[in-house]
Motif scaffolding. Structure first.
Motif, PDB file in Angstrom:
ATOM      1  N   GLY A 168       0.882  -1.138  -0.162  1.00 23.79           N
ATOM      2  CA  GLY A 168       0.099  -0.183   0.209  1.00 23.79           C
ATOM      3  C   GLY A 168       0.715   1.738  -0.565  1.00 23.79           C
ATOM      4  N   TYR A 169       2.563   1.148  -0.170  1.00 24.43           N
ATOM      5  CA  TYR A 169       3.261   2.189  -0.103  1.00 24.43           C
ATOM      6  C   TYR A 169       3.043   2.707  -1.229  1.00 24.43           C
ATOM      7  CZ  TYR A 169       4.254   1.579   5.175  1.00 24.43           C
ATOM      8  OH  TYR A 169       3.895   1.203   6.304  1.00 24.43           O
ATOM      9  N   GLY A 170       3.673   4.097  -1.389  1.00 20.89           N
ATOM     10  CA  GLY A 170       3.534   4.235  -2.852  1.00 20.89           C
ATOM     11  C   GLY A 170       4.943   4.560  -3.403  1.00 20.89           C
ATOM     12  N   VAL A 171       5.247   3.892  -4.834  1.00 20.92           N
ATOM     13  CA  VAL A 171       6.282   3.634  -5.594  1.00 20.92           C
ATOM     14  C   VAL A 171       7.428   4.432  -5.126  1.00 20.92           C
ATOM     15  CG1 VAL A 171       7.269   3.437  -7.661  1.00 20.92           C
ATOM     16  CG2 VAL A 171       4.850   1.961  -7.496  1.00 20.92           C
ATOM     17  N   HIS A 172       7.137   5.942  -5.203  1.00 26.32           N
ATOM     18  CA  HIS A 172       7.749   6.962  -5.030  1.00 26.32           C
ATOM     19  C   HIS A 172       8.170   7.313  -3.673  1.00 26.32           C
ATOM     20  CE1 HIS A 172       5.709   9.157  -9.074  1.00 26.32           C
ATOM     21  NE2 HIS A 172       6.281   7.847  -9.251  1.00 26.32           N
ATOM     22  N   LEU A 173       8.041   6.185  -2.921  1.00 28.48           N
ATOM     23  CA  LEU A 173       9.024   6.317  -0.979  1.00 28.48           C
ATOM     24  C   LEU A 173       9.067   5.220  -1.458  1.00 28.48           C
ATOM     25  CD1 LEU A 173       8.493   6.879   1.616  1.00 28.48           C
ATOM     26  CD2 LEU A 173       6.965   5.556   2.000  1.00 28.48           C
ATOM     27  N   ILE A 174       9.417   4.056  -1.678  1.00 25.21           N
ATOM     28  CA  ILE A 174       9.619   3.153  -2.075  1.00 25.21           C
ATOM     29  C   ILE A 174      10.610   2.962  -2.371  1.00 25.21           C
ATOM     30  CG2 ILE A 174       9.478   0.166  -1.945  1.00 25.21           C
ATOM     31  CD1 ILE A 174       6.678   0.587  -1.982  1.00 25.21           C
TER      32      ILE A 174
END
Length: 588
Positions: A168-174
């Motif tokens: 559920g975390y965003g790609v741009h954070l991961i």
């Protein structure tokens, strides 16, 4: 809202969410922590205070970990996600490329590696300076830098996309977090950290991969059942001798096209050549190359089987059509979470392996780029001194960090450029073909000189930039759309059909491409032929230029700079006879 639409949305929302548990997070965090520990160890407790140690590990590496490291770097998430996805949507024709991989391995061992090893070069691009000139080396280094800067973001994007899907975390954070871990252990530990983290990470990759492969085989009722379903769905139609270059997959694209792609990505790539040269004995270098080739062929074949298993599972209820996934590249992680999500830790091992393969590719790329940029562009500006070696190592560590940050920024630009496999085959081809041509001309075509090689390379760069730019423009504007093999939702376990799907989800009408808007035929050429086209254009222009400028004299070519297969065609050197007494006088 239409009652049918409301019913379908409710059912989909109430379906169990395929997400990570705490066991998965623990295993995943353990892998990243282990990679950092290895980097800290080699950074602080192992000698990394010279360029030789940082780039080549003192030329003391064993062939087995080097081979494993190269396999791990070569087989990124593009392979483990991209190959099964292509098989699911387009069929298993990629199995033909396994034969191409054998030819690539033999070419590497018997034509290219002997030249690189005997010259004991720092980088594969140093060879171009020996054969042609310093300008050729710098141009090739620049092209390879551009190629990797376009390739690394795709590699990091793959596990980030998967992680985002299951957490559920965003790609741009991961993506920046993954990149930060890789940048840290690579910049600190040098090639030793790269090789050993690759080896350990590869264990995670294989463990999760084969566990899920075995479970998947049992899930569909055996390999024979999977092949039966795939055959009914036309996924096993692998023989197609249609000579049209417009077909996405054909026998010719999978042989000729993939051969040139493999030569560009593997045989002359600095990140692989560098690691081969960390081995001291030439026989061990060959062993590492053979092991690498065999490992790549075996694992790519398993990835194709993986795709067939995914299709056998969803052949009557496609997750993309039913919008259980948002884009094609999510089919494999959805499959993993669907069939083993109930087993604590197993999804974590799968994703850890996927991230491992991405980190190994990225770390190898950062390490080789930092060394290449320093050797080719900065070394001449550093004054000689007793501390030069230590200063060089520090500069390369700084370069690793900077390159890593640039690739993180580029990740945000690639999300709308097609599937993972498409991006990996197209984005860097504007420079990969011309780059490969330099080595083919240098090692196999001794009658081409400096002017011919540089002219051919530049002509190919201009042509391929125009071709690739046009293709991407048409893809972005939906003027080039690739059709899939048939997909079905007939036997979904919930009341869903394609007509309801159209009512609920189709917000943008599909426009019909008129003959006036249809792209030129050259922009519709299959992505598999792009490396071949770029290389061929460069070689033809180079040969013609050398003939026109009359620089075809081969007497000045050093035999060490060409393949052993070509040396026999070089003219004999003319030597001047000097009497022995004259030599004796000089000595006196």
């Amino acid at each position: 809202m239409d009652p049918r639409s409301s019913t379908v949305l409710t059912i989909i929302q109430e379906m169990p969410q395929l997400t990570f548990g705490w066991t998965d997070y623990t295993l995943f965090a353990g892998l990243l922590g282990m990679s950092l520990i290895i980097g800290f160890y080699f950074g602080f407790f192992s000698k990394q205070d010279s360029a030789s140690e940082y780039l080549f590990g003192g030329k003391s590496m064993a062939y087995l970990p080097v081979a494993v490291s190269i396999i791990a770097s070569y087989l990124s998430g593009i392979t483990f996600i991209g190959y099964p996805t292509e098989v699911y949507y387009h069929g298993a024709m990629m199995i033909i490329s396994m034969g191409t991989a054998v030819i690539t391995m033999l070419t590497t061992v018997h034509i290219f590696l002997p030249v690189f090893y005997n010259l004991q070069i720092v980088s594969s691009y140093e060879y171009l300076e020996m054969r042609f000139s310093r300008k050729h080396r710098q141009l090739a280094s620049l092209l390879y830098t551009i190629s990797l800067l376009l390739y690394i973001p795709i590699v990091v994007y793959v596990p980030s996309l998967v992680f985002a899907q299951v957490t559920g975390y965003g790609v741009h954070l991961i993506a920046p977090i993954f990149s930060f871990v890789c940048i840290t252990y690579t910049s600190m530990g040098g090639v030793k950290a790269v090789v050993w983290t690759d080896t350990i990470q590869f264990i995670f990759t294989l463990g999760g991969f084969f566990t899920i492969l075995i479970i998947g085989i049992n899930y569909v009722g055996g390999v024979s059942r999977a092949f039966e379903i795939a055959s009914e769905g036309r996924r096993l139609e692998i023989i197609d001798f249609d000579p049209s270059p417009l077909k996405r997959y054909s026998f010719w694209g999978m042989t000729l096209g993939m051969y040139f792609s493999s030569l560009s990505r593997y045989t002359i790539a600095q990140k692989f050549v560098q690691r081969f040269l960390t081995i001291k004995q030439e026989q061990d270098v060959k062993k590492a190359a053979y092991l690498t080739g065999a490992g790549v062929i075996f694992l790519q074949s398993c990835c194709i089987l993986y795709g067939l298993l995914v299709y056998a599972t969803y052949h009557n209820c496609d997750p993309l059509t039913t919008h259980l996934i948002k884009q094609a590249d999510q089919i494999v992680p959805y499959y993993v979470m669907d069939i083993v999500g109930h087993i604590p830790g197993l999804p974590g091992i799968f994703l850890a392996g996927l991230v491992s393969s991405a980190l190994s590719t990225m770390s190898a790329s950062l390490n080789c780029l930092s060394g290449m940029i320093y050797e080719d562009f900065l070394d001449g500006w550093i004054a000689d001194s007793p501390k030069k070696d230590a200063k060089s190592a520090n500069i390369m560590k700084f370069l690793s960090v900077m390159i890593g940050l640039i690739t993180v920024a580029l990740i945000f630009l690639i999300e709308r450029l097609g599937t993972i496999f498409e991006m990996s085959q197209t984005l860097s081809t504007a420079v990969d073909g011309p780059l490969l041509s330099f080595f083919i001309l240098g090692i196999l075509v001794p009658w081409v000189g400096k002017k011919g090689a540089i002219t051919g390379g530049c002509a190919s760069i201009v042509f391929m930039t125009w071709l690739l730019g046009g293709m991407q423009w048409h893809i972005f504007h939906k003027r080039i759309v690739t059709s899939n093999l048939p997909l079905s939702t007939q036997n979904c376990s919930f009341p869903f059909n394609e007509s309801v799907n159209a009512d609920v989800y189709q917000t943008t009408p599909i426009s019909t491409i008129t003959s006036e808007d249809e792209p030129w035929i050259i922009f519709r050429i299959s992505m598999l032929f792009l490396h071949l086209i770029g290389t061929t254009v460069a070689i033809i222009v180079a040969v013609l230029t050398s003939i026109i400028t009359k620089e075809t004299n081969m007497t000045d070519v050093d035999p060490r700079h060409v393949s052993p297969l070509v040396r026999r065609f070089l003219p004999d050197k003319k030597y001047t006879e000097v009497p022995l007494k004259e030599i004796k006088k000089e000595k006196d």
